[in-house]
Design an enzyme around this catalytic site. Structure first.
Site, PDB file in Angstrom:
ATOM      1  N   LYS A  77       0.843  -1.207   0.000  1.00 57.62           N
ATOM      2  CA  LYS A  77       0.000   0.000   0.000  1.00 57.62           C
ATOM      3  C   LYS A  77       0.881   1.261   0.000  1.00 57.62           C
ATOM      4  O   LYS A  77       0.551   2.265  -0.630  1.00 57.62           O
ATOM      5  CB  LYS A  77      -0.924  -0.018   1.225  1.00 57.62           C
ATOM      6  N   LYS A  97      -0.920  11.412   6.204  1.00 55.77           N
ATOM      7  CA  LYS A  97      -0.782  10.261   7.129  1.00 55.77           C
ATOM      8  C   LYS A  97      -0.056   9.129   6.402  1.00 55.77           C
ATOM      9  O   LYS A  97       0.885   8.522   6.925  1.00 55.77           O
ATOM     10  CB  LYS A  97      -2.183   9.846   7.598  1.00 55.77           C
TER      11      LYS A  97
HETATM   12  P1  NAP Z   1     -13.130   8.106   7.647  1.00 52.77           P
HETATM   13  O1  NAP Z   1     -14.325   8.254   6.781  1.00 52.77           O
HETATM   14  O2  NAP Z   1     -12.574   9.312   8.319  1.00 52.77           O
HETATM   15  O3  NAP Z   1     -13.486   6.980   8.730  1.00 52.77           O
HETATM   16  C1  NAP Z   1     -12.587   6.664   9.762  1.00 52.77           C
HETATM   17  C2  NAP Z   1     -13.244   5.628  10.642  1.00 52.77           C
HETATM   18  O4  NAP Z   1     -12.330   5.271  11.682  1.00 52.77           O
HETATM   19  C3  NAP Z   1     -14.518   6.127  11.335  1.00 52.77           C
HETATM   20  O5  NAP Z   1     -15.409   5.053  11.453  1.00 52.77           O
HETATM   21  C4  NAP Z   1     -13.970   6.549  12.696  1.00 52.77           C
HETATM   22  O6  NAP Z   1     -14.938   6.586  13.717  1.00 52.77           O
HETATM   23  C5  NAP Z   1     -12.982   5.440  12.946  1.00 52.77           C
HETATM   24  N1  NAP Z   1     -11.977   5.797  13.959  1.00 52.77           N
HETATM   25  C6  NAP Z   1     -10.940   6.664  13.818  1.00 52.77           C
HETATM   26  N2  NAP Z   1     -10.211   6.708  14.945  1.00 52.77           N
HETATM   27  C7  NAP Z   1     -10.793   5.833  15.807  1.00 52.77           C
HETATM   28  C8  NAP Z   1     -10.492   5.434  17.122  1.00 52.77           C
HETATM   29  N3  NAP Z   1      -9.425   5.915  17.778  1.00 52.77           N
HETATM   30  N4  NAP Z   1     -11.306   4.527  17.711  1.00 52.77           N
HETATM   31  C9  NAP Z   1     -12.372   4.022  17.041  1.00 52.77           C
HETATM   32  N5  NAP Z   1     -12.716   4.360  15.788  1.00 52.77           N
HETATM   33  C10 NAP Z   1     -11.922   5.256  15.181  1.00 52.77           C
HETATM   34  O7  NAP Z   1     -11.887   7.472   6.847  1.00 52.77           O
HETATM   35  P2  NAP Z   1     -11.884   6.493   5.596  1.00 52.77           P
HETATM   36  O8  NAP Z   1     -11.738   7.321   4.364  1.00 52.77           O
HETATM   37  O9  NAP Z   1     -12.994   5.501   5.711  1.00 52.77           O
HETATM   38  O10 NAP Z   1     -10.452   5.797   5.805  1.00 52.77           O
HETATM   39  C11 NAP Z   1     -10.291   4.686   6.667  1.00 52.77           C
HETATM   40  C12 NAP Z   1      -8.978   4.001   6.310  1.00 52.77           C
HETATM   41  O11 NAP Z   1      -8.996   3.600   4.934  1.00 52.77           O
HETATM   42  C13 NAP Z   1      -7.736   4.904   6.490  1.00 52.77           C
HETATM   43  O12 NAP Z   1      -6.672   4.138   6.988  1.00 52.77           O
HETATM   44  C14 NAP Z   1      -7.474   5.390   5.073  1.00 52.77           C
HETATM   45  O13 NAP Z   1      -6.107   5.747   4.873  1.00 52.77           O
HETATM   46  C15 NAP Z   1      -7.864   4.164   4.273  1.00 52.77           C
HETATM   47  N6  NAP Z   1      -8.226   4.446   2.871  1.00 52.77           N
HETATM   48  C16 NAP Z   1      -9.064   5.464   2.546  1.00 52.77           C
HETATM   49  C17 NAP Z   1      -9.370   5.712   1.205  1.00 52.77           C
HETATM   50  C18 NAP Z   1     -10.286   6.842   0.783  1.00 52.77           C
HETATM   51  O14 NAP Z   1     -10.307   7.167  -0.413  1.00 52.77           O
HETATM   52  N7  NAP Z   1     -11.058   7.444   1.680  1.00 52.77           N
HETATM   53  C19 NAP Z   1      -8.807   4.918   0.202  1.00 52.77           C
HETATM   54  C20 NAP Z   1      -7.964   3.872   0.560  1.00 52.77           C
HETATM   55  C21 NAP Z   1      -7.678   3.644   1.887  1.00 52.77           C
HETATM   56  P3  NAP Z   1     -15.853   7.912  13.930  1.00 52.77           P
HETATM   57  O15 NAP Z   1     -16.975   7.776  12.962  1.00 52.77           O
HETATM   58  O16 NAP Z   1     -16.269   7.844  15.355  1.00 52.77           O
HETATM   59  O17 NAP Z   1     -14.973   9.100  13.650  1.00 52.77           O
END
Ligand code: NAP
Length: 296
Positions: free
Chosen positions: A172, A240
């Site tokens: 990744k 990040k």
């Molecule tokens: P997001 O929409 O900001 O969601 C983050 C999730 O993590 C939410 O459910 C959040 O809970 C939870 N969370 C964060 N810190 C936490 C903690 N300390 N304890 C419990 N729950 C926690 O982010 P996302 O875009 O889905 O990304 C999630 C992962 O996928 C990341 O590692 C990102 O790098 C990866 N990713 C993202 C993409 C993209 O295009 N978005 C693509 C590939 C990979 P709350 O709802 O309570 O905040």
């Protein structure tokens, strides 16, 4: 008996993946730190648990997708975490993008409870999670990857087993180097075209299908020209991932010249308060340096 599924972290990515699991007919027990994000999934048929431990207690496959390394550590090792709910025999599937080194430590902690771990970070953005067309790069044993694969097929169209535990996260990071350096090339090329007085749409159309083409140029180039900075992936999350690249490279003693440059350019944008814009707003850092603006 069919495998029972659990899912922790219902953000942009996790929410889309669980919708696809439910559409494929699987039963899923979910948990999210902010409970309101589980409501739509509960209406779609998911069972809602009160903690990560409760998810692990109710599931054989415990999937998760949260933000960063400390967040996965909190969900797995913290109070009422996954570890507290494991009885032995479960498989933990981590879709978050986090540190490969921390991944191996988490896998050891889970193994001490008789369960196993695969790291399965994804690429393909929010669109990929919703459409079920994610690329999934997996580190783990053959047996564990084979166990997870039928469920991952609900949201992944390219599922690649790349090596042992931690290798998925490392691949990744390879992906993220390619993403940002492509973004830098697209930014510099379009600004050069602007400085030369070219029609940007014509220039883009002329080059995007040839040897210079890239997903970034074809998908984010038009957005850059249109002054549209809505995120597929935010600058803050991109940073990040670049921090993870730089840490892993430092552990290897490997120089990351282009990635380090992009990391510094994004820092200038974060200090301007632009961290929630899409990663294609990288061009704004070059606009600041060159005095040439795409929208002029
Ligand atoms: P997001 O929409 O900001 O969601 C983050 C999730 O993590 C939410 O459910 C959040 O809970 C939870 N969370 C964060 N810190 C936490 C903690 N300390 N304890 C419990 N729950 C926690 O982010 P996302 O875009 O889905 O990304 C999630 C992962 O996928 C990341 O590692 C990102 O790098 C990866 N990713 C993202 C993409 C993209 O295009 N978005 C693509 C590939 C990979 P709350 O709802 O309570 O905040």
């Amino acid at each position: 008996m069919p495998e029972r599924l659990g899912y922790i972290g219902l953000g942009i990515m996790g929410g889309g993946m669980v919708h696809n699991l439910l559409r494929a007919g699987h039963e899923v027990t979910v948990w999210n730190r902010t409970p309101s994000k589980a409501e739509a999934l509960a209406s779609a048929g998911a069972k809602v648990a009160a903690s990560p431990a409760e998810v692990a207690d109710a599931a054989d496959l415990v999937m998760m997708c949260v933000s960063d390394t400390p967040d996965v550590q909190a969900v797995v090792l913290g109070p009422d975490g996954v570890l507290d709910g494991l009885e032995g025999g479960e498989l933990v599937v981590d879709h978050s993008t986090i540190s490969p080194t921390a991944t191996r430590e988490l896998a050891d902690a889970v193994a001490a409870k008789g369960a196993s771990w695969i790291d399965a970070p994804v690429s393909g953005g929010s669109e990929g999670a919703q459409r079920g067309t994610l690329s999934i790069m997996i580190g783990g044993t053959d047996a564990d990857v084979a166990r997870a694969r039928p469920f991952l097929e609900a949201y992944g169209s390219a599922i690649t087993h790349v090596g042992d535990i931690g290798a998925g996260q490392t691949v990744k990071l390879v992906n993220q180097i390619l993403v940002v350096v492509n973004q830098l090339a697209a930014s510099e090329a379009l600004l050069f075209a602007k400085a030369a007085g070219l029609d940007l749409h014509a220039a883009l159309d002329a080059v995007k299908g040839g040897a210079a083409g890239s997903w970034m140029l074809s998908n984010r180039g038009p957005q850059m020209i249109a002054d549209d900075w809505r995120p597929g992936f935010t600058i803050d999350l991109q940073q990040k991932d670049l921090r993870l690249v730089l840490e892993a490279a430092s552990e290897l003693g490997f120089p990351t010249i282009a990635t380090s440059l992009v990391h510094q350019l994004y820092l200038t944008l974060q200090s301007e308060g632009l961290g929630s814009e899409g990663n294609h707003a990288l061009v704004k850092a070059l606009e600041n340096l060159s005095g040439v603006h795409l929208s002029d």
